[in-house]
Design a protein around this motif. Structure first.
Motif, PDB file in Angstrom:
ATOM      1  N   ASP A   1     -27.773  10.739 -90.884  1.00 55.21           N
ATOM      2  CA  ASP A   1     -28.591   9.928 -91.790  1.00 55.21           C
ATOM      3  C   ASP A   1     -28.664   8.476 -91.319  1.00 55.21           C
ATOM      4  OD1 ASP A   1     -29.040  12.147 -93.367  1.00 55.21           O
ATOM      5  OD2 ASP A   1     -27.614  11.576 -94.929  1.00 55.21           O
ATOM      6  N   ARG A   2     -27.520   7.940 -90.922  1.00 58.75           N
ATOM      7  CA  ARG A   2     -27.458   6.543 -90.471  1.00 58.75           C
ATOM      8  C   ARG A   2     -28.287   6.339 -89.202  1.00 58.75           C
ATOM      9  NH1 ARG A   2     -24.482   4.392 -86.712  1.00 58.75           N
ATOM     10  NH2 ARG A   2     -22.969   6.088 -86.635  1.00 58.75           N
TER      11      ARG A   2
ATOM     12  N   GLY B   1     -30.830   8.292 -88.201  1.00 60.52           N
ATOM     13  CA  GLY B   1     -32.203   8.776 -88.346  1.00 60.52           C
ATOM     14  C   GLY B   1     -32.470  10.010 -87.502  1.00 60.52           C
TER      15      GLY B   1
ATOM     16  N   ASP C   1     -35.829  12.552 -83.704  1.00 61.79           N
ATOM     17  CA  ASP C   1     -35.618  11.157 -84.072  1.00 61.79           C
ATOM     18  C   ASP C   1     -36.728  10.787 -85.056  1.00 61.79           C
ATOM     19  OD1 ASP C   1     -35.628   8.349 -84.250  1.00 61.79           O
ATOM     20  OD2 ASP C   1     -35.009   8.102 -82.169  1.00 61.79           O
ATOM     21  N   ILE C   2     -36.370  10.514 -86.303  1.00 59.99           N
ATOM     22  CA  ILE C   2     -37.395  10.290 -87.331  1.00 59.99           C
ATOM     23  C   ILE C   2     -38.144   8.979 -87.131  1.00 59.99           C
ATOM     24  CG2 ILE C   2     -36.240  11.737 -89.031  1.00 59.99           C
ATOM     25  CD1 ILE C   2     -35.390   9.115 -90.458  1.00 59.99           C
ATOM     26  N   GLU C   3     -37.587   8.041 -86.376  1.00 61.47           N
ATOM     27  CA  GLU C   3     -38.259   6.762 -86.137  1.00 61.47           C
ATOM     28  C   GLU C   3     -39.346   6.878 -85.078  1.00 61.47           C
ATOM     29  OE1 GLU C   3     -35.276   3.866 -85.189  1.00 61.47           O
ATOM     30  OE2 GLU C   3     -34.159   4.273 -87.032  1.00 61.47           O
ATOM     31  N   THR C   4     -39.073   7.655 -84.014  1.00 58.48           N
ATOM     32  CA  THR C   4     -40.006   7.723 -82.883  1.00 58.48           C
ATOM     33  C   THR C   4     -40.714   9.061 -82.759  1.00 58.48           C
ATOM     34  OG1 THR C   4     -38.342   8.548 -81.337  1.00 58.48           O
ATOM     35  CG2 THR C   4     -38.519   6.136 -81.585  1.00 58.48           C
TER      36      THR C   4
ATOM     37  N   LYS D   1     -28.873   7.941 -79.493  1.00 56.22           N
ATOM     38  CA  LYS D   1     -28.446   8.293 -80.857  1.00 56.22           C
ATOM     39  C   LYS D   1     -27.523   9.516 -80.850  1.00 56.22           C
ATOM     40  CE  LYS D   1     -32.311   6.288 -83.363  1.00 56.22           C
ATOM     41  NZ  LYS D   1     -33.360   6.521 -84.363  1.00 56.22           N
TER      42      LYS D   1
END
Length: 108
Positions: A46-47, A49, A90-93, A6
């Motif tokens: 933002d895109r 995350g 990383d907001i997802e992981t 990312k």
């Protein structure tokens, strides 16, 4: 996707930012303004995350007294040192990449 993938995508998306501001005595310093940089970077963060957490770890101010010129005119300045931590998240992981940074400056 890993946090480094990312961050690499973010790096690839932000290219060729021309300096749009100047400052200092006689406008000797040129730089990219925050108003130009932040909206572009934020859109991609933002895109993807990604968050960037900024923390001040330590601030140290030291007074320095000395003399200048032939007349030994007294002068005082403050030397400021700051230690900071920047953490990409990383907001997802929840994966993190932590980076330490230090800077100093002196008035006058």
């Amino acid at each position: 996707m890993t946090i480094y993938t990312k961050l690499h995508q973010l790096q690839q998306a932000i290219r060729g930012l021309g300096k749009d501001k100047s400052g200092g005595q006689n406008d000797q310093y040129q730089y990219v303004s925050g108003s130009k940089l932040l909206p572009l970077v934020r859109e991609h963060m933002d895109r993807l995350g990604l968050l960037l957490k900024q923390e001040i770890i330590d601030i140290e101010n030291t007074r320095q007294d000395y003399t200048v010129g032939r007349g030994a005119r007294p002068k005082s300045e403050i030397l400021s040192k700051v230690s900071m931590r920047f953490t990409w998240i990383d907001i997802e992981t929840g994966e993190r990449d932590e980076n330490l940074f230090a800077a100093n400056g002196q008035n006058d």
